[in-house]
Design a protein around this motif. Sequence first.
Motif, short mmCIF file in Angstrom:
data_model
loop_
_atom_site.label_atom_id
_atom_site.label_comp_id
_atom_site.label_asym_id
_atom_site.label_seq_id
_atom_site.Cartn_x
_atom_site.Cartn_y
_atom_site.Cartn_z
N LEU A 80 -1.61 -27.21 1.48
CA LEU A 80 -1.33 -26.52 2.73
C LEU A 80 0.14 -26.09 2.82
O LEU A 80 0.45 -24.99 3.29
N THR A 81 1.04 -26.96 2.37
CA THR A 81 2.47 -26.59 2.37
C THR A 81 2.71 -25.34 1.54
O THR A 81 3.41 -24.41 1.97
N TYR A 82 2.12 -25.29 0.35
CA TYR A 82 2.32 -24.13 -0.53
C TYR A 82 1.68 -22.87 0.06
O TYR A 82 2.17 -21.76 -0.16
N ILE A 83 0.58 -23.04 0.79
CA ILE A 83 -0.05 -21.88 1.44
C ILE A 83 0.89 -21.29 2.48
O ILE A 83 1.10 -20.06 2.52
N LEU A 188 -3.77 -37.81 17.01
CA LEU A 188 -4.24 -38.55 15.84
C LEU A 188 -4.98 -37.64 14.88
O LEU A 188 -4.77 -37.69 13.66
N ALA A 189 -5.82 -36.76 15.41
CA ALA A 189 -6.56 -35.83 14.57
C ALA A 189 -5.61 -34.88 13.84
O ALA A 189 -5.79 -34.59 12.65
N ALA A 190 -4.60 -34.39 14.55
CA ALA A 190 -3.61 -33.48 13.93
C ALA A 190 -2.88 -34.18 12.79
O ALA A 190 -2.65 -33.60 11.72
N GLY A 191 -2.50 -35.43 13.02
CA GLY A 191 -1.82 -36.19 11.97
C GLY A 191 -2.70 -36.40 10.75
O GLY A 191 -2.24 -36.29 9.61
N ILE A 192 -3.97 -36.69 10.98
CA ILE A 192 -4.91 -36.89 9.86
C ILE A 192 -5.08 -35.60 9.07
O ILE A 192 -5.14 -35.61 7.84
N MET A 197 -4.20 -32.83 4.06
CA MET A 197 -3.88 -31.58 3.39
C MET A 197 -2.51 -31.61 2.71
O MET A 197 -1.96 -30.57 2.36
N SER A 198 -1.96 -32.82 2.54
CA SER A 198 -0.63 -32.90 1.94
C SER A 198 -0.62 -33.67 0.62
O SER A 198 -0.40 -33.08 -0.44
N TYR A 199 -0.88 -34.97 0.66
CA TYR A 199 -0.58 -35.79 -0.51
C TYR A 199 -1.49 -37.01 -0.55
O TYR A 199 -1.53 -37.78 0.41
#
Length: 482
Positions: A80-83, A188-192, A197-199
Amino acid sequence: MGRAECRKKREVAAEVIFYLLVFASIACFAAVQTFGDPPDEINRFKVVNYICSHGRLPHGADPEIILDGYGASYAFQPILTYILQGFLLRFLKLFTSDSYVLLLAARMVNAVFGVLMAYYVRETAKEAWKNPYLQWVFTIMTVFLPQNIFIHSYVNTDSMAMLSVAVIFHALLRAQRTGYGKKECIQLAAGIILCAMSYYNAYGIIVAAMLLFVSEYIHMPKGKRLWVEWKPLLQNGIFISVIVLAGIGWWFIRNMVLYDGDLFAIDARRECAILTATEEFNPLTRFTYRNSGTPLKDMLFGTGYLTLLRDSFIAMFGPMQIPTHGLIYLYYKRFWIAACTAAILPVQLLWKNAGMTEAGERKKEEGKKKTMFYCGMALFCAITIGLSIYYSYTWEYQPQGRYILPVLMPLMYLVTLGVEKLWNLLDWGGRRFAAVSGGKERKKPVARPAEWCQKLLCLGIMAYVLSAFAYSLFVRFLPYYR
């Protein structure tokens, strides 16, 4: 203007200065370091550049993004970061083709993640402690650990993972007080979503969050049968799940379509590496401590693994070749050990037995929530550190602190709990001194010397952290690139 209003304005001014300082510190790293010097930035940027050039997401085995020698690519993992970076550069290319400007713009995405993380760290501090000194101790220790600032200054997915941990940590801590309302569930959902989508190394926080969420609705009254609040558990659980699946489902469905049902694309990545890697790095022929028959304890204690892991968790810049001063590592280690020891020892018995009770005697239910929270964070730390060790033992020997950096917030939370106990111990000492010297308890029970010692303790810790960061940046990092 009232005293409370003046205090509020000073607090807002301090926070504005704090966030500006965080961004300036990250930008300083980002603007100076050479492209490719930070760990694997060149290979990570291949994915960003592909998205920028083609306007679409790459297949993990696309020859354009395959890692030289290692085979496979970073496109098999969540990107997601690269996108975000890729489409940002695609837009900016309409106005400039300057490679430095484009690289700096990509790095600034991570810088924004760093500032957002600092915001949630600050909000967590306010949620956890009423004492402003302890709030700032936690905030400064977490944000201005040199390695944390560095991780937000180059192209990677670690930065988003750090932000996700801060978002989830704050949501879980807040929910202990408020319960899981709509706001806590959405956060909480946003954090998940950010974490998923990160690592992969940070996924332990998702496991911990799920267990803590479920435990909120399970009750075991003493002498009674266990019972579960099924209605709010299912309502909030489904609400969170729908948001999370909407945010991440597309990625994992894509994986299953592209990689023959491989949800996490781990097997697909390994098969690609077998086909494209050189013999030295091929999974079938490369050296690993497990393949060589070396016991795990020999890798951990006989190779300097733990020392390098600890040092690079604190400060190790560039291509793992720019350390900070040796005394900074030493004093960080000693301080963390002392504070964590104070945090886990039942030091409060001293002032309880002396007639001093803790402010706001916790109810049994609150005590249960605290215990579950600590267990959840311990599980998260164990999973994160375990994955790092497993990777080094079975895949590639890489004792790099960035692999375990997601545990920074729980660690600093524990350290600050230790500082809080030392603060309370000084408070108890001041009360005893006041009682003895005055013959009876005074209206203001804490002796002035004790107040000074308490404030000096916190100010001294913050001064050390900021001094260690300043030295690492201005004396070690910047001269390396001059």
